[in-house]
Design a protein around this motif. Structure first.
Motif, PDB file in Angstrom:
ATOM      1  N   LYS A  38     -49.634 -47.608   2.587  1.00  0.00           N
ATOM      2  CA  LYS A  38     -49.918 -47.926   1.173  1.00  0.00           C
ATOM      3  C   LYS A  38     -50.139 -46.629   0.395  1.00  0.00           C
ATOM      4  O   LYS A  38     -51.110 -46.455  -0.328  1.00  0.00           O
ATOM      5  CB  LYS A  38     -51.128 -48.869   1.036  1.00  0.00           C
ATOM      6  CG  LYS A  38     -51.028 -50.137   1.886  1.00  0.00           C
ATOM      7  CD  LYS A  38     -49.805 -50.945   1.536  1.00  0.00           C
ATOM      8  CE  LYS A  38     -49.658 -52.187   2.398  1.00  0.00           C
ATOM      9  NZ  LYS A  38     -48.340 -52.341   2.994  1.00  0.00           N
ATOM     10  N   SER A  39     -49.183 -45.713   0.577  1.00  0.00           N
ATOM     11  CA  SER A  39     -49.290 -44.363   0.042  1.00  0.00           C
ATOM     12  C   SER A  39     -48.380 -44.150  -1.166  1.00  0.00           C
ATOM     13  O   SER A  39     -47.162 -44.013  -1.010  1.00  0.00           O
ATOM     14  CB  SER A  39     -48.918 -43.351   1.134  1.00  0.00           C
ATOM     15  OG  SER A  39     -48.722 -42.075   0.583  1.00  0.00           O
ATOM     16  N   PRO A  40     -48.952 -44.095  -2.360  1.00  0.00           N
ATOM     17  CA  PRO A  40     -48.127 -43.819  -3.543  1.00  0.00           C
ATOM     18  C   PRO A  40     -47.505 -42.421  -3.494  1.00  0.00           C
ATOM     19  O   PRO A  40     -46.428 -42.207  -4.053  1.00  0.00           O
ATOM     20  CB  PRO A  40     -49.090 -43.965  -4.721  1.00  0.00           C
ATOM     21  CG  PRO A  40     -50.451 -44.106  -4.163  1.00  0.00           C
ATOM     22  CD  PRO A  40     -50.340 -44.352  -2.694  1.00  0.00           C
ATOM     23  N   ASN A  86     -49.949 -50.367  -6.930  1.00  0.00           N
ATOM     24  CA  ASN A  86     -50.999 -50.185  -7.942  1.00  0.00           C
ATOM     25  C   ASN A  86     -51.803 -51.463  -8.168  1.00  0.00           C
ATOM     26  O   ASN A  86     -53.000 -51.402  -8.421  1.00  0.00           O
ATOM     27  CB  ASN A  86     -50.394 -49.733  -9.280  1.00  0.00           C
ATOM     28  CG  ASN A  86     -49.857 -48.322  -9.210  1.00  0.00           C
ATOM     29  OD1 ASN A  86     -50.288 -47.522  -8.383  1.00  0.00           O
ATOM     30  ND2 ASN A  86     -48.901 -48.015 -10.061  1.00  0.00           N
ATOM     31  N   LYS A  87     -51.116 -52.601  -8.066  1.00  0.00           N
ATOM     32  CA  LYS A  87     -51.775 -53.893  -8.315  1.00  0.00           C
ATOM     33  C   LYS A  87     -52.301 -54.528  -7.034  1.00  0.00           C
ATOM     34  O   LYS A  87     -52.785 -55.660  -7.059  1.00  0.00           O
ATOM     35  CB  LYS A  87     -50.796 -54.836  -9.011  1.00  0.00           C
ATOM     36  CG  LYS A  87     -50.416 -54.357 -10.398  1.00  0.00           C
ATOM     37  CD  LYS A  87     -49.381 -55.264 -11.033  1.00  0.00           C
ATOM     38  CE  LYS A  87     -49.063 -54.749 -12.435  1.00  0.00           C
ATOM     39  NZ  LYS A  87     -47.872 -55.406 -12.990  1.00  0.00           N
ATOM     40  N   MET A  88     -52.168 -53.792  -5.923  1.00  0.00           N
ATOM     41  CA  MET A  88     -52.561 -54.288  -4.600  1.00  0.00           C
ATOM     42  C   MET A  88     -51.857 -55.609  -4.265  1.00  0.00           C
ATOM     43  O   MET A  88     -52.397 -56.460  -3.582  1.00  0.00           O
ATOM     44  CB  MET A  88     -54.090 -54.410  -4.498  1.00  0.00           C
ATOM     45  CG  MET A  88     -54.775 -53.053  -4.666  1.00  0.00           C
ATOM     46  SD  MET A  88     -56.564 -53.142  -4.694  1.00  0.00           S
ATOM     47  CE  MET A  88     -56.904 -52.997  -2.952  1.00  0.00           C
ATOM     48  N   ASP A  89     -50.640 -55.748  -4.756  1.00  0.00           N
ATOM     49  CA  ASP A  89     -49.788 -56.898  -4.439  1.00  0.00           C
ATOM     50  C   ASP A  89     -48.865 -56.448  -3.315  1.00  0.00           C
ATOM     51  O   ASP A  89     -47.745 -55.988  -3.537  1.00  0.00           O
ATOM     52  CB  ASP A  89     -48.994 -57.321  -5.684  1.00  0.00           C
ATOM     53  CG  ASP A  89     -48.088 -58.526  -5.437  1.00  0.00           C
ATOM     54  OD1 ASP A  89     -47.873 -58.889  -4.249  1.00  0.00           O
ATOM     55  OD2 ASP A  89     -47.573 -59.080  -6.418  1.00  0.00           O
ATOM     56  N   TYR A  90     -49.359 -56.565  -2.079  1.00  0.00           N
ATOM     57  CA  TYR A  90     -48.655 -55.988  -0.943  1.00  0.00           C
ATOM     58  C   TYR A  90     -47.408 -56.762  -0.543  1.00  0.00           C
ATOM     59  O   TYR A  90     -46.504 -56.214   0.078  1.00  0.00           O
ATOM     60  CB  TYR A  90     -49.611 -55.795   0.225  1.00  0.00           C
ATOM     61  CG  TYR A  90     -50.736 -54.837  -0.141  1.00  0.00           C
ATOM     62  CD1 TYR A  90     -50.439 -53.613  -0.757  1.00  0.00           C
ATOM     63  CD2 TYR A  90     -52.062 -55.148   0.073  1.00  0.00           C
ATOM     64  CE1 TYR A  90     -51.442 -52.737  -1.129  1.00  0.00           C
ATOM     65  CE2 TYR A  90     -53.071 -54.276  -0.298  1.00  0.00           C
ATOM     66  CZ  TYR A  90     -52.760 -53.070  -0.895  1.00  0.00           C
ATOM     67  OH  TYR A  90     -53.758 -52.202  -1.267  1.00  0.00           O
TER      68      TYR A  90
END
Length: 130
Positions: free
Chosen positions: A95-97, A42-46
């Motif tokens: 990157k699939s929630p 969600n925060k794009m903190d990969y």
């Protein structure tokens, strides 16, 4: 090396837990790591996402390796763990929630099932000993 009181408590709780409690701890950890990974998504903190999906996968691999394959239910559980692991890999790569959410659902359901089964087993033990 100095150990914090929390670390001492954690180590003690692992050493004194029943096998059922240890499995519950593994499920709790996997669920927590998937949720943390989803927060990272969600925060794009990969980096956070990758690290925590990896930790959840390690726990699932541990659950898979401890199954007694002489029982039919173990073979089914192994397949479910394998699929859940696959979902976590896909969630991480794509990157699939949605994939992470599906994996989280399986882990949560398995945890609840394990909790109910351990309560039943504990009840039977008390009845046999009582």
């Amino acid at each position: 090396m100095m150990t914090s009181p929390y670390e001492k408590y954690r180590q003690s709780s692992v050493q004194t837990s029943t096998p059922a409690q240890l499995v519950m701890m593994l499920y709790d950890g996997a669920i927590r790591f998937v949720r943390t990974a989803m927060d990272g998504l969600n925060k794009m903190d990969y980096e956070k996402t990758n690290l925590n999906f990896g930790k959840a996968q390690t726990i699932i691999s541990e659950l898979m390796s401890t199954l007694d394959q002489s029982y039919e239910v173990s073979k089914n559980l192994f397949s479910l763990y394998e699929y859940t692991n696959h979902l976590l890999i896909e969630a991480n790569i794509r990157k699939s929630p949605e994939k992470a959410e599906e994996a989280l659902g399986y882990l949560t359901d398995l945890r609840e099932t394990w909790l109910q089964a351990s309560k039943l087993a504990a009840g039977q033990t008390e009845t046999a000993n009582g």
